[in-house]
Design a protein around this motif. Structure first.
Motif, short mmCIF file in Angstrom:
data_model
loop_
_atom_site.label_atom_id
_atom_site.label_comp_id
_atom_site.label_asym_id
_atom_site.label_seq_id
_atom_site.Cartn_x
_atom_site.Cartn_y
_atom_site.Cartn_z
N LEU A 122 -1.31 -0.41 -10.05
CA LEU A 122 -0.47 -1.32 -10.85
C LEU A 122 0.50 -2.10 -9.95
O LEU A 122 0.92 -3.21 -10.31
N ILE A 123 0.83 -1.53 -8.78
CA ILE A 123 1.78 -2.20 -7.87
C ILE A 123 1.21 -3.50 -7.31
O ILE A 123 1.84 -4.56 -7.46
N PRO A 124 0.03 -3.48 -6.65
CA PRO A 124 -0.50 -4.76 -6.15
C PRO A 124 -0.83 -5.75 -7.27
O PRO A 124 -0.72 -6.96 -7.07
N THR A 143 -5.24 13.05 -8.68
CA THR A 143 -5.19 12.02 -7.64
C THR A 143 -5.74 10.71 -8.16
O THR A 143 -5.20 9.63 -7.86
N SER A 144 -6.80 10.77 -8.97
CA SER A 144 -7.35 9.56 -9.57
C SER A 144 -6.32 8.88 -10.46
O SER A 144 -6.19 7.65 -10.46
N LYS A 145 -5.59 9.66 -11.23
CA LYS A 145 -4.56 9.10 -12.10
C LYS A 145 -3.42 8.51 -11.27
O LYS A 145 -2.82 7.50 -11.65
N LEU A 146 -3.10 9.16 -10.15
CA LEU A 146 -2.07 8.63 -9.25
C LEU A 146 -2.52 7.29 -8.66
O LEU A 146 -1.72 6.33 -8.59
N VAL A 147 -3.78 7.20 -8.28
CA VAL A 147 -4.33 5.95 -7.76
C VAL A 147 -4.26 4.86 -8.83
O VAL A 147 -3.94 3.70 -8.54
N PHE A 148 -4.53 5.23 -10.07
CA PHE A 148 -4.40 4.29 -11.19
C PHE A 148 -2.98 3.71 -11.22
O PHE A 148 -2.79 2.50 -11.34
N TYR A 153 0.79 -11.33 3.46
CA TYR A 153 -0.60 -10.85 3.58
C TYR A 153 -0.65 -9.44 4.17
O TYR A 153 -1.47 -8.62 3.76
N ALA A 154 0.23 -9.18 5.12
CA ALA A 154 0.27 -7.85 5.74
C ALA A 154 0.68 -6.79 4.71
O ALA A 154 0.12 -5.69 4.68
N LEU A 155 1.65 -7.12 3.85
CA LEU A 155 2.08 -6.19 2.82
C LEU A 155 0.94 -5.91 1.84
O LEU A 155 0.70 -4.74 1.47
N PHE A 156 0.24 -6.95 1.44
CA PHE A 156 -0.89 -6.79 0.52
C PHE A 156 -1.97 -5.92 1.18
O PHE A 156 -2.53 -5.02 0.54
N ALA A 157 -2.26 -6.18 2.46
CA ALA A 157 -3.26 -5.41 3.19
C ALA A 157 -2.85 -3.94 3.29
O ALA A 157 -3.70 -3.04 3.15
N PHE A 158 -1.56 -3.69 3.50
CA PHE A 158 -1.08 -2.30 3.58
C PHE A 158 -1.31 -1.57 2.26
O PHE A 158 -1.84 -0.45 2.24
N ILE A 159 -0.92 -2.18 1.15
CA ILE A 159 -1.03 -1.52 -0.15
C ILE A 159 -2.49 -1.24 -0.50
O ILE A 159 -2.84 -0.13 -0.91
N ILE A 160 -3.35 -2.26 -0.33
CA ILE A 160 -4.76 -2.10 -0.69
C ILE A 160 -5.42 -1.04 0.18
O ILE A 160 -6.20 -0.20 -0.30
N ASN A 161 -5.14 -1.05 1.48
CA ASN A 161 -5.76 -0.07 2.38
C ASN A 161 -5.21 1.33 2.17
O ASN A 161 -5.94 2.31 2.34
N PHE A 162 -3.93 1.44 1.80
CA PHE A 162 -3.37 2.75 1.49
C PHE A 162 -4.08 3.35 0.29
O PHE A 162 -4.48 4.53 0.30
N ILE A 163 -4.27 2.55 -0.76
CA ILE A 163 -4.99 3.02 -1.95
C ILE A 163 -6.43 3.37 -1.59
O ILE A 163 -6.95 4.41 -2.02
N ARG A 164 -7.07 2.54 -0.77
CA ARG A 164 -8.46 2.78 -0.41
C ARG A 164 -8.61 4.07 0.41
O ARG A 164 -9.60 4.81 0.24
N TYR A 211 -10.77 -4.59 -12.55
CA TYR A 211 -12.01 -3.82 -12.69
C TYR A 211 -11.84 -2.44 -12.05
O TYR A 211 -12.23 -1.41 -12.65
N PHE A 212 -11.24 -2.40 -10.86
CA PHE A 212 -10.98 -1.13 -10.18
C PHE A 212 -10.08 -0.25 -11.04
O PHE A 212 -10.30 0.97 -11.17
N LEU A 213 -9.04 -0.85 -11.61
CA LEU A 213 -8.08 -0.09 -12.44
C LEU A 213 -8.78 0.58 -13.62
O LEU A 213 -8.50 1.74 -13.95
N ILE A 214 -9.69 -0.14 -14.25
CA ILE A 214 -10.41 0.40 -15.39
C ILE A 214 -11.34 1.53 -14.96
O ILE A 214 -11.39 2.60 -15.58
N LYS A 215 -12.05 1.32 -13.87
CA LYS A 215 -13.06 2.28 -13.42
C LYS A 215 -12.45 3.56 -12.84
O LYS A 215 -13.05 4.64 -12.97
#
Length: 294
Positions: free
Chosen positions: A217-219, A208-213, A168-179, A251-255
């Motif tokens: 894909l990682i999470p 940067t938007s393309k990098l976030v895209f 859960y901590a790893l998932f939280a790290f990845i999502i918050n880093f992207i956010r 949905y986030f990936l598409i947008k």
């Protein structure tokens, strides 16, 4: 959300594990939550103090320091919050007979101060620090609630529970880093005027938007792998993860690919916050499923 995460793990997940000893009584764990939240709130306050110029440009309607309260009052609140958080942390560290653990709260408070005053101006450093601290708030539950109650006879059980915390901590790290990167895109103009060196300022908004895209894909890949490996036999949990966690991520990936306006990135930041919330609540679904099969 930090408080919700910690409370869900202690009162729902841990409490429903058979013969799982915990180092903290319920009221002591609530003190741990208060310590976490007050130190995080202190970091929020010092960040608002240092961001008065940036926030005044990028989000003038949300400015608090200098508008609703004075800078001096904000500093007093900051100091008070940290004294409460570190003080409670010192008390709890002694309760579990690990006085050196009190250093954790001092280090986190100091890191938040350095982030607000200096580190966040450096490329990606601030993003990584915020994501790490959010992830650490989950690991903190294991450090204070599980580790002190671990002995030779329950080491395997504790290791399994702790590994779930780390997932859960790893998932939280990845999502918050992207956010954090998405928020940097949203606040790009204000950060530029303040002389900061964020990723969208260096690479540009579109790159940067393309990098976030690509990062998203990682999470998505990790979640599909995790669900297939660990949850495929638990149908309700699998359906929940696919619908409420993977669905918003897709949905986030598409947008994100076509996002361009401040409103777009604000919306996407909210979507990632919902992903975090639904990710946290998945432990509730897992616990209810365990009780139903007991």
């Amino acid at each position: 959300m930090l408080a919700l995460t910690q409370l869900v793990f202690h009162f729902l997940f841990f409490k429903n594990q058979q013969d799982l000893p915990l180092a903290l009584a319920d009221w002591q764990f609530i003190l741990l939550v208060i310590a976490t939240v007050t130190i995080a709130a202190g970091g929020y306050v010092i960040n608002n103090i240092m961001d008065q110029e940036t926030d005044g440009f990028s989000k003038p309607n949300n400015v608090i320091v200098g508008k609703h309260i004075s800078e001096g009052m904000a500093y007093n609140i900051y100091v008070a919050l940290n004294i409460i958080g570190v003080g409670i942390g010192f008390y709890l560290a002694n309760i579990i007979q690990k006085p050196s653990f009190s250093a954790v709260f001092i280090v986190v408070a100091a890191t938040l101060y350095l982030y607000a005053t200096n580190l966040k101006q450096n490329l990606l450093v601030g993003n990584i620090i915020v994501a790490l601290l959010v992830a650490f708030s989950i690991i903190l539950v294991g450090i204070f609630d599980l580790y002190p109650a671990t002995y030779e006879g329950n080491r395997e059980q504790m290791g399994l529970i702790f590994s779930i915390l780390l997932d859960y901590a790893l998932f939280a790290f990845i999502i918050n880093f992207i956010r954090e990167i998405v928020k940097d895109i949203e606040d790009m103009d204000g950060d530029y005027n303040s002389g900061m060196s964020t990723l969208p300022i260096v690479l540009g908004k579109d790159r940067t938007s393309k990098l976030v895209f690509g990062l998203t894909l990682i999470p998505i890949a990790l979640l599909i792998f995790y669900v297939n490996k660990n949850l495929s036999d638990i149908q309700w949990v699998m359906y929940y993860a696919l619908l409420f966690v993977l669905g918003p991520l897709l949905y986030f990936l598409i947008k994100i690919w076509g996002a361009s306006t401040k409103k777009d990135f604000n919306h996407l930041s909210l979507i990632l916050k919902l992903v975090m919330l639904f990710g946290i609540l998945s432990i509730v679904v897992i616990t209810l499923n365990m009780k139903g099969n007991a």
